[in-house]
Design a protein around this motif. Structure first.
Motif, short mmCIF file in Angstrom:
data_model
loop_
_atom_site.label_atom_id
_atom_site.label_comp_id
_atom_site.label_asym_id
_atom_site.label_seq_id
_atom_site.Cartn_x
_atom_site.Cartn_y
_atom_site.Cartn_z
N ALA A 68 98.54 37.97 -33.74
CA ALA A 68 99.22 37.04 -32.84
C ALA A 68 100.72 37.07 -33.07
CB ALA A 68 98.68 35.62 -33.04
N ALA A 69 101.13 37.14 -34.33
CA ALA A 69 102.56 37.24 -34.63
C ALA A 69 103.13 38.56 -34.12
CB ALA A 69 102.78 37.11 -36.13
N TYR A 70 102.39 39.64 -34.35
CA TYR A 70 102.85 40.98 -33.92
C TYR A 70 103.02 41.02 -32.40
CZ TYR A 70 102.91 46.05 -33.26
OH TYR A 70 103.24 47.33 -32.91
N GLN A 71 102.09 40.42 -31.66
CA GLN A 71 102.18 40.44 -30.20
C GLN A 71 103.33 39.58 -29.70
OE1 GLN A 71 97.97 39.41 -29.41
NE2 GLN A 71 97.78 41.38 -28.38
N ARG A 72 103.75 38.61 -30.49
CA ARG A 72 104.87 37.75 -30.10
C ARG A 72 106.22 38.39 -30.42
NH1 ARG A 72 103.47 32.08 -29.52
NH2 ARG A 72 105.60 31.51 -30.07
N GLY A 73 106.30 39.16 -31.50
CA GLY A 73 107.62 39.67 -31.89
C GLY A 73 107.62 40.89 -32.79
N GLY A 74 106.52 41.66 -32.77
CA GLY A 74 106.48 42.88 -33.57
C GLY A 74 106.48 42.60 -35.06
N TRP A 75 106.91 43.61 -35.84
CA TRP A 75 106.86 43.49 -37.30
C TRP A 75 107.84 42.44 -37.82
CZ3 TRP A 75 102.60 44.95 -39.15
CH2 TRP A 75 101.95 46.08 -38.66
N THR A 76 108.91 42.17 -37.07
CA THR A 76 109.83 41.11 -37.48
C THR A 76 109.12 39.77 -37.54
OG1 THR A 76 111.72 42.26 -36.50
CG2 THR A 76 111.98 39.91 -36.91
N ALA A 77 108.26 39.51 -36.56
CA ALA A 77 107.50 38.26 -36.53
C ALA A 77 106.46 38.23 -37.65
CB ALA A 77 106.82 38.08 -35.18
N VAL A 78 105.89 39.39 -37.97
CA VAL A 78 104.94 39.46 -39.08
C VAL A 78 105.66 39.16 -40.39
CG1 VAL A 78 103.36 40.94 -40.39
CG2 VAL A 78 103.42 41.07 -37.88
N ASP A 79 106.84 39.74 -40.58
CA ASP A 79 107.63 39.46 -41.78
C ASP A 79 107.93 37.97 -41.91
OD1 ASP A 79 107.62 42.14 -42.32
OD2 ASP A 79 109.72 42.49 -41.73
N ASP A 80 108.12 37.31 -40.77
CA ASP A 80 108.46 35.89 -40.79
C ASP A 80 107.31 35.05 -41.33
OD1 ASP A 80 110.63 34.01 -40.12
OD2 ASP A 80 109.16 33.15 -38.73
N LEU A 81 106.08 35.57 -41.24
CA LEU A 81 104.94 34.85 -41.82
C LEU A 81 105.08 34.75 -43.34
CD1 LEU A 81 101.96 36.43 -39.83
CD2 LEU A 81 102.83 34.10 -39.57
N PHE A 82 105.73 35.73 -43.95
CA PHE A 82 105.98 35.69 -45.39
C PHE A 82 107.19 34.80 -45.71
CE2 PHE A 82 103.46 39.50 -44.92
CZ PHE A 82 102.66 39.51 -46.05
N ALA A 83 108.18 34.84 -44.84
CA ALA A 83 109.39 34.02 -45.06
C ALA A 83 109.11 32.54 -44.79
CB ALA A 83 110.52 34.51 -44.17
N HIS A 84 108.26 32.25 -43.80
CA HIS A 84 107.91 30.88 -43.44
C HIS A 84 106.38 30.80 -43.31
CE1 HIS A 84 112.03 31.57 -41.85
NE2 HIS A 84 112.25 30.39 -42.41
N PRO A 85 105.67 30.80 -44.45
CA PRO A 85 104.21 30.89 -44.42
C PRO A 85 103.55 29.66 -43.83
CG PRO A 85 105.00 30.45 -46.65
CD PRO A 85 106.21 30.75 -45.81
N PRO A 86 102.36 29.82 -43.28
CA PRO A 86 101.59 28.67 -42.78
C PRO A 86 101.30 27.70 -43.92
CG PRO A 86 100.21 30.64 -42.89
CD PRO A 86 101.61 31.09 -43.13
N GLU A 87 101.17 26.43 -43.58
CA GLU A 87 100.98 25.39 -44.59
C GLU A 87 99.53 24.93 -44.73
OE1 GLU A 87 104.51 22.44 -44.13
OE2 GLU A 87 104.18 23.39 -42.17
N SER A 88 98.68 25.39 -43.82
CA SER A 88 97.29 24.93 -43.85
C SER A 88 96.40 25.98 -43.19
CB SER A 88 97.15 23.60 -43.09
OG SER A 88 97.37 23.82 -41.69
N THR A 89 95.10 25.90 -43.49
CA THR A 89 94.16 26.80 -42.81
C THR A 89 94.00 26.41 -41.35
OG1 THR A 89 92.30 25.46 -43.63
CG2 THR A 89 92.88 27.44 -44.88
N GLU A 90 94.35 25.17 -40.99
CA GLU A 90 94.34 24.81 -39.58
C GLU A 90 95.30 25.72 -38.81
OE1 GLU A 90 94.97 20.85 -36.83
OE2 GLU A 90 96.53 21.40 -38.27
N GLN A 91 96.48 25.97 -39.39
CA GLN A 91 97.46 26.83 -38.73
C GLN A 91 97.01 28.28 -38.69
OE1 GLN A 91 101.06 26.11 -40.98
NE2 GLN A 91 101.70 24.45 -39.62
N THR A 92 96.25 28.72 -39.70
CA THR A 92 95.80 30.11 -39.70
C THR A 92 94.60 30.32 -38.78
OG1 THR A 92 94.42 29.73 -41.66
CG2 THR A 92 96.65 30.53 -42.04
N LEU A 93 93.75 29.30 -38.66
CA LEU A 93 92.60 29.40 -37.76
C LEU A 93 93.02 29.23 -36.30
CD1 LEU A 93 90.05 27.25 -39.81
CD2 LEU A 93 89.95 29.73 -39.45
#
Length: 279
Positions: free
Chosen positions: A133-158
Motif C-alpha cells: 500500500a505504501a509502495y503504490q502511494r509513493g514508491g520506495w520513498t514511501a516504504v522507507d517512511d514506514l521505518f522513519a515513521h512506523p505504525p503505532e498499532s496492529t490496527e494501523q498495519t491491518l
C-alpha cells in the motif's frame, strides 16, 4: 535453487534494512514499546522483506509493471486471509524438504500457541500488504517512511488507510492496585482477533474492529490472590457494544460452570462519541 534464491532475497533485504535504519533501534529490546506497537513494527520489517521477495520473483519474468503489482497485491490479499493450517498446507514442499532443520521448523508450527503464531505469520503477509500500500502511494520513498515513521498499532498495519490517515491509538492506563504487578500489556486489534478466533470465532472481526486502545494487567495481592483487569476504548459506542457482547459470550464458553470464587464487574462509558469498556 529457486526456493533458496528467493529466501536469500528476503534475508538480504533485512541486511539492507539494518544498514539504513538500524533494526536494533527499530525493534528495541528494552521494553520501551508495548507488545502491540512492537508487533506493528515487525509487520514493517517482515512485510518489506516479503514484498521485496515477491517482486524479485516477478522480476525474473521481466519488467515489473503496475498491473503486475496489482496482481501481486491480489494474491497477497488471498494469502493473508488464510488460517495458519491452510498456510501450512501451501508450504508442504518445505515440510517435505530433505533439510532436517526446515522440516523440524515446519512440524513445530503445530505446537506454537495462536497468540504467538498468528502475529508471526501475519507480520509476513499482512505486513507485505501494508508495504505494498505504501509502495503504490509513493514508491520506495514511501516504504522507507514506514521505518522513519512506523505504525503505532496492529490496527494501523491491518488497516493501512488508518495508518495513512494518522488514526493514532489511545493510551489507556489503569489505576494502581496494592500488590505486585506481574504483567501489563496492550493486546491491540490483532491479539483481540486471536482471542475471539479461539472463543467466539463467528464474531472475530466484528468484535475486534473499531479498536481504539487497551491495557491489560495482572496484579498479585498481598494475600496471594490474583486480580486481572481489562480496559478498552473503541472508536464508536457501537464498536464498544459489539466487543462487550462478544466478550461476554466468550466468558460463557471459557467458564461454562461459572467462575467459582472469581468476580467480574463491567462498566460502559459513552462520552464524546467514544465507547469504553472496563472489565
Amino acid at each position: 535453487d529457486l526456493m533458496l534464491d528467493t529466501m536469500s532475497a528476503h534475508e538480504l533485504t533485512h541486511g539492507l534494512q539494518d544498514q539504513h535504519f538500524d533494526l536494533q533501534k527499530f525493534l528495541p529490546e528494552d521494553e520501551k514499546l508495548d507488545d502491540d506497537a512492537e508487533s506493528a513494527r515487525r509487520f514493517v520489517a517482515e512485510g518489506d522483506a516479503t514484498f521485496t521477495m515477491f517482486l524479485y520473483m516477478a522480476s525474473s519474468k521481466g519488467t515489473i509493471s503496475p498491473l503486475a503489482i496489482d496482481l501481486l497485491v491480489g494474491q497477497l490479499e488471498k494469502t493473508a486471509t488464510m488460517a495458519p493450517a491452510e498456510l501450512a498446507k501451501m508450504s508442504s514442499p518445505l515440510a517435505d524438504s530433505n533439510d532436517p532443520e526446515i522440516k523440524k521448523s515446519m512440524e513445530a508450527m503445530n505446537d506454537i500457541p495462536a497468540t504467538v503464531l498468528v502475529p508471526m505469520i501475519d507480520s509476513y503477509m499482512q505486513g507485505a500488504l501494508l508495504v505494498a500500500a505504501a509502495y503504490q502511494r509513493g514508491g520506495w520513498t514511501a516504504v522507507d517512511d514506514l521505518f522513519a515513521h512506523p505504525p503505532e498499532s496492529t490496527e494501523q498495519t491491518l488497516h493501512p488507510d488508518k495508518y495513512f490517515a494518522a488514526d493514532h491509538p489511545h493510551h489507556v492506563t489503569l489505576p494502581k492496585l496494592a500488590g505486585s504487578e506481574l504483567a501489563s500489556v496492550v493486546f491491540g486489534e490483532l491479539q483481540w482477533q486471536v482471542y475471539f478466533s479461539l472463543w467466539a470465532p463467528d464474531q472475530k472481526k466484528v468484535a475486534s474492529e473499531g479498536w481504539g486502545g487497551d491495557r491489560e494487567s495482572v496484579v498479585k495481592r498481598r494475600d496471594g490472590r490474583l486480580v486481572a483487569r481489562v480496559a478498552t476504548i473503541w472508536d464508536t459506542p457501537r464498536d464498544a457494544s459489539e466487543f462487550a457482547a462478544a466478550y461476554a459470550a466468550s466468558l460463557a464458553k471459557r467458564f461454562p460452570k461459572g467462575t467459582g470464587d472469581a468476580s467480574s464487574a463491567a462498566g460502559f462509558d459513552r462520552g464524546d462519541g467514544t465507547g469504553k469498556i472496563f472489565t
